[in-house]
Design a protein around this motif. Sequence first.
Motif, mmCIF file in Angstrom:
data_model
loop_
_atom_site.group_PDB
_atom_site.id
_atom_site.type_symbol
_atom_site.label_atom_id
_atom_site.label_comp_id
_atom_site.label_asym_id
_atom_site.label_seq_id
_atom_site.Cartn_x
_atom_site.Cartn_y
_atom_site.Cartn_z
ATOM 1 N N LEU A 178 34.092 32.878 29.424
ATOM 2 C CA LEU A 178 34.458 31.905 28.406
ATOM 3 C C LEU A 178 35.646 31.051 28.836
ATOM 4 O O LEU A 178 35.755 29.879 28.466
ATOM 5 C CB LEU A 178 34.786 32.623 27.094
ATOM 6 N N MET A 179 36.549 31.658 29.623
ATOM 7 C CA MET A 179 37.761 30.951 30.032
ATOM 8 C C MET A 179 37.572 30.143 31.296
ATOM 9 O O MET A 179 38.438 29.353 31.671
ATOM 10 C CB MET A 179 38.906 31.952 30.243
ATOM 11 N N SER A 180 36.448 30.323 31.982
ATOM 12 C CA SER A 180 36.229 29.623 33.246
ATOM 13 C C SER A 180 36.373 28.109 33.139
ATOM 14 O O SER A 180 37.010 27.483 33.994
ATOM 15 C CB SER A 180 34.857 29.988 33.815
ATOM 16 N N PRO A 181 35.805 27.465 32.088
ATOM 17 C CA PRO A 181 36.003 26.009 31.982
ATOM 18 C C PRO A 181 37.465 25.613 31.871
ATOM 19 O O PRO A 181 37.884 24.588 32.413
ATOM 20 C CB PRO A 181 35.225 25.649 30.713
ATOM 21 N N LEU A 182 38.273 26.449 31.171
ATOM 22 C CA LEU A 182 39.699 26.145 31.046
ATOM 23 C C LEU A 182 40.402 26.261 32.392
ATOM 24 O O LEU A 182 41.264 25.457 32.728
ATOM 25 C CB LEU A 182 40.349 27.083 30.036
ATOM 26 N N GLU A 184 38.619 36.213 37.321
ATOM 27 C CA GLU A 184 37.813 37.426 37.464
ATOM 28 C C GLU A 184 38.418 38.362 38.486
ATOM 29 O O GLU A 184 38.939 37.943 39.524
ATOM 30 C CB GLU A 184 36.388 37.046 37.875
ATOM 31 N N ARG A 185 38.345 39.625 38.162
ATOM 32 C CA ARG A 185 38.814 40.657 39.088
ATOM 33 C C ARG A 185 37.676 41.657 39.314
ATOM 34 O O ARG A 185 36.772 41.769 38.480
ATOM 35 C CB ARG A 185 40.037 41.366 38.522
ATOM 36 N N PRO A 186 37.724 42.400 40.402
ATOM 37 C CA PRO A 186 36.640 43.354 40.667
ATOM 38 C C PRO A 186 36.620 44.486 39.651
ATOM 39 O O PRO A 186 37.664 44.895 39.128
ATOM 40 C CB PRO A 186 36.990 43.885 42.067
ATOM 41 N N ASN A 187 35.429 45.001 39.378
ATOM 42 C CA ASN A 187 35.266 46.198 38.550
ATOM 43 C C ASN A 187 35.996 46.080 37.211
ATOM 44 O O ASN A 187 36.691 46.993 36.778
ATOM 45 C CB ASN A 187 35.776 47.430 39.317
ATOM 46 N N GLN A 188 35.809 44.951 36.542
ATOM 47 C CA GLN A 188 36.615 44.685 35.351
ATOM 48 C C GLN A 188 35.914 45.045 34.034
ATOM 49 O O GLN A 188 36.529 44.983 32.979
ATOM 50 C CB GLN A 188 37.016 43.215 35.307
ATOM 51 N N GLY A 189 34.652 45.362 34.057
ATOM 52 C CA GLY A 189 33.981 45.744 32.833
ATOM 53 C C GLY A 189 33.363 44.562 32.096
ATOM 54 O O GLY A 189 33.694 43.404 32.343
ATOM 55 N N PHE A 190 32.471 44.898 31.128
ATOM 56 C CA PHE A 190 31.704 43.864 30.435
ATOM 57 C C PHE A 190 32.590 42.943 29.605
ATOM 58 O O PHE A 190 32.448 41.714 29.657
ATOM 59 C CB PHE A 190 30.649 44.518 29.543
ATOM 60 N N PHE A 191 33.498 43.512 28.788
ATOM 61 C CA PHE A 191 34.286 42.687 27.869
ATOM 62 C C PHE A 191 35.142 41.690 28.623
ATOM 63 O O PHE A 191 35.198 40.510 28.272
ATOM 64 C CB PHE A 191 35.169 43.573 26.983
#
Length: 535
Positions: free
Chosen positions: A299-303, A285-292
């Motif tokens: 979704l990729m966090s578990p990976l 995750e990065r700051p101010n990255q938007g909804f999509f």
Amino acid sequence: MAHHQQAAARSTRQWAPASSRVAIIGGGISGLAAARKLAAHDPVLFEATPSIGGVWKNCSYRTTRLQTPRPDYEFTDYSWSNRDDPSFPTHAEIVDYLEGYADAFGLWRYIMLGARVVGVRFLGAPDAAFTDLWSGSGKAQLDGKPMWEVGVETGTGDSATVQWYKFEFVVMCTGKYGDVPRMPVFPKGKGPEVFKGQVMHSLDYCKLSEPETVELMRGKKVVVVGFKKSAIDLANECAQANQGEGGQPCTMLVRTLHWVVPSYSIWGLPFFLFYSTRFSQLFYERPNQGFFRSLVCGLMSPLQRAGVSKFIESYLSFKLPLGRYGLRPDHPFVEDYASCQMAILPEAFFDMADRGLVRFQRAPDGWCFSETGVVLDDGTRVDADLVFLATGFEGKDKLRSVLPDPFRSLLVNKESSMMPLYRGTIHPRIPNMAFVGYVESVSNLHTSELRCRWLAGLLEGRFALPSVGEMMAHVEDEAEAMKRTTRFYRRHCISVYSIHDSDGMCADLGSATLRKRNCFAELFAPYNNQDYKEQ
């Protein structure tokens, strides 16, 4: 002859005009980078000590080494002479490198050594900090009107004098480490006052010579409080001093576990593959990255955690005896990396532990002093003759001590305990002032240099800042992104989105954000300082 030529080349500023355009406070890495990038404004750099180098000169142990590979810790326009040397540079090498940088670009003429800033006064209108646009216009206005007055003490003892100088713009580069030690607080009757031995913060230890450190620790029962880089280095030196007959083991008091790394290679793969390419940073995750993008990261966090983190953790658990000594953290590796908590181990550190020269005592619930040593909250007692507090520093207190109200109270966000700095440089509520060196990454040198280049563009009028409200929203989103990535978010660390961070500054400057030669390299090659050479 060569010595005299060098001395002449390193002739520093002996005085400053009563009114100038730019002041730089601090002569460490960030201060030197600021002097280089802001040279067009003939800045005055005030350094409190008799030498440049900052923490590397004044707050390092004799065995302290950099935690970043040599080629990743150099200015874009000044390379190491031995950049192919794979070893981590010593603190003495880094000071030499910084002095060479000052030599190469004639920075000494901007530097006043032995000039300690004791206070800063605001000369602007009382409501200048509460406008919709930063500094009233969204720009750094260098129009000949002083905005700040800086009090500088020179001399020592009875001969010390304080003189005030006026500046249109001030760059704070006093750093997060050194000068103000972070001291643990104890209930009455349970602090250092009851201990019959000696208590010393790591800051005071740094001031000792090598013979003095050996004499201090040899044959003593030593407790080192902490388990970060400074504590590990200190325990390592204690073990070295106590080798041989009469030596005593050093006990590390470990409250919070963090992952430690022996080198920048994981199962034979270079470390940069996991965190320092555009492709690898897509998953964080990065700051101010938007909804999509937020959805993709979710979704990729578990990976991230089950894949990359577990892969690295498996190597560290295999390579290091973390389980044997009860030092394996129960949080994912990425949380330490994302908060700049990861430490590189000194060579053969656990060999010292295997020989009984270093011991580890967990104290997750806290501890206090007794007459004979320290007592853990579970009742465990550890005898000691000497207790070192490797408990860190209060760098923000250095800023608070010189900034006037109301800016002092605005300096830190009370919820996150971080400085709300737009682009890691500008406080939206403090006009015509910048802060460099308060954001951390894998290479703090690169992080500071690029911010100084961005700051130079701001002072040159190459771009205007967003509104104060927009900047505050940006930094708040940055804090929230860090909070969601790691439980240790109270350090302003950009390690898992450093490329995105650099992209923003390049875009402001009108420079290219994609800086590789082809699409494959853009995705899979590591980004480092050499990618950001002036174009």
